[in-house]
Design a protein around this motif. Structure first.
Motif, PDB file in Angstrom:
ATOM      1  N   HIS A  62      32.294  32.547  59.812  1.00 13.19           N
ATOM      2  CA  HIS A  62      32.752  33.828  60.477  1.00 13.19           C
ATOM      3  C   HIS A  62      33.631  33.466  61.782  1.00 13.19           C
ATOM      4  O   HIS A  62      33.246  32.754  62.327  1.00 13.19           O
ATOM      5  CB  HIS A  62      31.748  35.051  60.564  1.00 13.19           C
ATOM      6  CG  HIS A  62      30.825  35.167  59.545  1.00 13.19           C
ATOM      7  ND1 HIS A  62      31.216  36.270  58.659  1.00 13.19           N
ATOM      8  CD2 HIS A  62      29.749  34.724  59.349  1.00 13.19           C
ATOM      9  CE1 HIS A  62      30.183  36.428  57.810  1.00 13.19           C
ATOM     10  NE2 HIS A  62      29.253  35.369  58.005  1.00 13.19           N
ATOM     11  N   GLY A  63      34.645  34.243  61.924  1.00 17.05           N
ATOM     12  CA  GLY A  63      35.381  34.269  63.031  1.00 17.05           C
ATOM     13  C   GLY A  63      36.289  32.985  63.172  1.00 17.05           C
ATOM     14  O   GLY A  63      36.892  32.621  64.311  1.00 17.05           O
ATOM     15  N   GLU A  65      39.281  33.042  62.900  1.00 20.11           N
ATOM     16  CA  GLU A  65      40.693  33.499  63.433  1.00 20.11           C
ATOM     17  C   GLU A  65      40.689  33.597  64.986  1.00 20.11           C
ATOM     18  O   GLU A  65      41.560  33.598  65.575  1.00 20.11           O
ATOM     19  CB  GLU A  65      40.746  34.994  63.088  1.00 20.11           C
ATOM     20  CG  GLU A  65      39.740  35.989  63.512  1.00 20.11           C
ATOM     21  CD  GLU A  65      38.620  36.251  62.729  1.00 20.11           C
ATOM     22  OE1 GLU A  65      37.680  36.876  63.179  1.00 20.11           O
ATOM     23  OE2 GLU A  65      38.376  35.283  61.774  1.00 20.11           O
ATOM     24  N   ASN A  66      39.355  33.054  65.390  1.00 22.97           N
ATOM     25  CA  ASN A  66      39.313  33.122  66.930  1.00 22.97           C
ATOM     26  C   ASN A  66      39.778  31.741  67.573  1.00 22.97           C
ATOM     27  O   ASN A  66      39.951  31.712  68.731  1.00 22.97           O
ATOM     28  CB  ASN A  66      37.753  33.422  67.320  1.00 22.97           C
ATOM     29  CG  ASN A  66      37.444  34.936  67.158  1.00 22.97           C
ATOM     30  OD1 ASN A  66      38.195  35.896  67.448  1.00 22.97           O
ATOM     31  ND2 ASN A  66      36.111  35.243  66.801  1.00 22.97           N
ATOM     32  N   SER A 208      29.019  31.125  63.231  1.00 22.67           N
ATOM     33  CA  SER A 208      30.090  32.169  63.596  1.00 22.67           C
ATOM     34  C   SER A 208      30.802  31.836  64.947  1.00 22.67           C
ATOM     35  O   SER A 208      30.320  31.212  65.921  1.00 22.67           O
ATOM     36  CB  SER A 208      29.202  33.408  64.074  1.00 22.67           C
ATOM     37  OG  SER A 208      29.796  34.442  64.687  1.00 22.67           O
ATOM     38  N   GLY A 210      33.125  32.408  68.253  1.00 21.14           N
ATOM     39  CA  GLY A 210      33.220  33.552  69.204  1.00 21.14           C
ATOM     40  C   GLY A 210      34.618  33.393  69.667  1.00 21.14           C
ATOM     41  O   GLY A 210      35.264  32.523  69.439  1.00 21.14           O
ATOM     42  N   PRO A 211      34.930  34.619  70.274  1.00 22.55           N
ATOM     43  CA  PRO A 211      36.285  34.774  70.913  1.00 22.55           C
ATOM     44  C   PRO A 211      36.512  33.634  72.150  1.00 22.55           C
ATOM     45  O   PRO A 211      35.424  33.281  72.660  1.00 22.55           O
ATOM     46  CB  PRO A 211      36.135  36.276  71.655  1.00 22.55           C
ATOM     47  CG  PRO A 211      34.632  36.365  71.823  1.00 22.55           C
ATOM     48  CD  PRO A 211      34.026  35.662  70.641  1.00 22.55           C
ATOM     49  N   GLU A 234      24.627  36.380  69.055  1.00 21.22           N
ATOM     50  CA  GLU A 234      25.262  36.239  67.948  1.00 21.22           C
ATOM     51  C   GLU A 234      24.054  35.714  66.953  1.00 21.22           C
ATOM     52  O   GLU A 234      24.108  35.934  65.867  1.00 21.22           O
ATOM     53  CB  GLU A 234      26.459  35.333  67.758  1.00 21.22           C
ATOM     54  CG  GLU A 234      27.195  35.283  66.805  1.00 21.22           C
ATOM     55  CD  GLU A 234      27.651  36.462  65.815  1.00 21.22           C
ATOM     56  OE1 GLU A 234      28.310  36.614  64.978  1.00 21.22           O
ATOM     57  OE2 GLU A 234      27.653  37.559  66.701  1.00 21.22           O
TER      58      GLU A 234
END
Length: 244
Positions: A62-63, A65-66, A208, A210-211, A234
């Motif tokens: 997940h994530g 795209e960050n 995952s 994160g930003p 998370e």
């Protein structure tokens, strides 16, 4: 059954690491670090293929795209450390070559350690924290400038599932020194691949991303607290049963 799967997977790793080590050693003599890195990543992909089909471990991410975009983008990845699985899995996910920060003793592992020695990473002596910090900053600055992303485990060692270690600031100090953003990453790999013990179990493991946390003008301790807060929150989301 889990023991048989684990034995077969270990045999898979041992049989495949030898030819890939030879390929890495030969490539490193004639090609750049980047080219050598991608040769090594092909072995990680082979291991992850075996992890899925032999061990029955399914991976979810997940994530993504960050992550920073662009060939020259820099990043310091701060990753929760639960098992050896994330060290094998994460390189197959990233678009940039990685430079791990790891303890020097790993270079002694036959074949695997020899390959790591040829990949120009950041190996440290954990007995001397001051010298280790200086080495991380110096080598990390050089490797980031070459287009690599630096990956660190801020807790320093593998942490039992459902627990939280002490987060050290070497990674955020490197980020602040270079202006590279911090990418916090939570992993729930110990659900199937225990921190210690030979037997692995089928199931789902999650990563995952994160930003981005900007580092410019930040205090390294404050920046690490931000990364730690995101990672630990998370972890409770992607592996809730570990935190009952």
């Amino acid at each position: 059954m889990a023991l048989i799967r684990s034995l077969l997977h270990m045999a898979w790793m041992v049989l495949t690491v030898v030819p890939w080590t030879m390929a890495v050693l030969l490539t490193s003599l004639f090609a750049s670090r980047t080219s050598t890195w991608w040769v090594a990543v092909n072995w990680f992909r082979v291991v992850m293929f075996g992890t899925r089909w032999i061990l029955g471990v399914r991976m979810e991410v997940h994530g993504m795209e960050n992550l920073p975009t662009g060939q020259t983008s820099a990043a310091v990845l701060l990753v929760k450390h639960q098992s050896a699985l994330e060290t094998l899995w994460l390189p197959t996910l990233m678009t940039h070559p990685l430079a791990f920060v790891f303890k020097r003793e790993l270079l002694r592992i036959p074949f695997f350690g020899w390959s790591m020695a040829r990949l120009d990473m950041i190996h440290i002596d954990r007995e001397s924290r001051a010298a280790a910090m200086k080495h991380v900053i110096e080598q990390g600055r050089r490797l980031l400038a070459q287009g690599n992303w630096v990956l660190m485990f801020p807790e320093g060692t593998r942490i039992p599932r459902g627990q939280e270690g002490t987060y050290q600031t070497a990674g955020t100090r490197l980020a602040v020194e270079t202006g590279a953003p911090v990418v916090p990453i939570a992993v729930a790999t110990a659900r199937c691949w225990p921190r210690q013990g030979f037997v692995k179990y089928p199931g789902v493991v999650r990563v995952s991303v994160g930003p981005l946390l900007p580092s410019q003008g930040q205090d390294p301790k404050v920046l690490m607290r931000q990364a730690q807060a995101w990672i630990e929150a998370e972890m409770r989301r992607i592996d809730p049963e570990a935190y009952v």
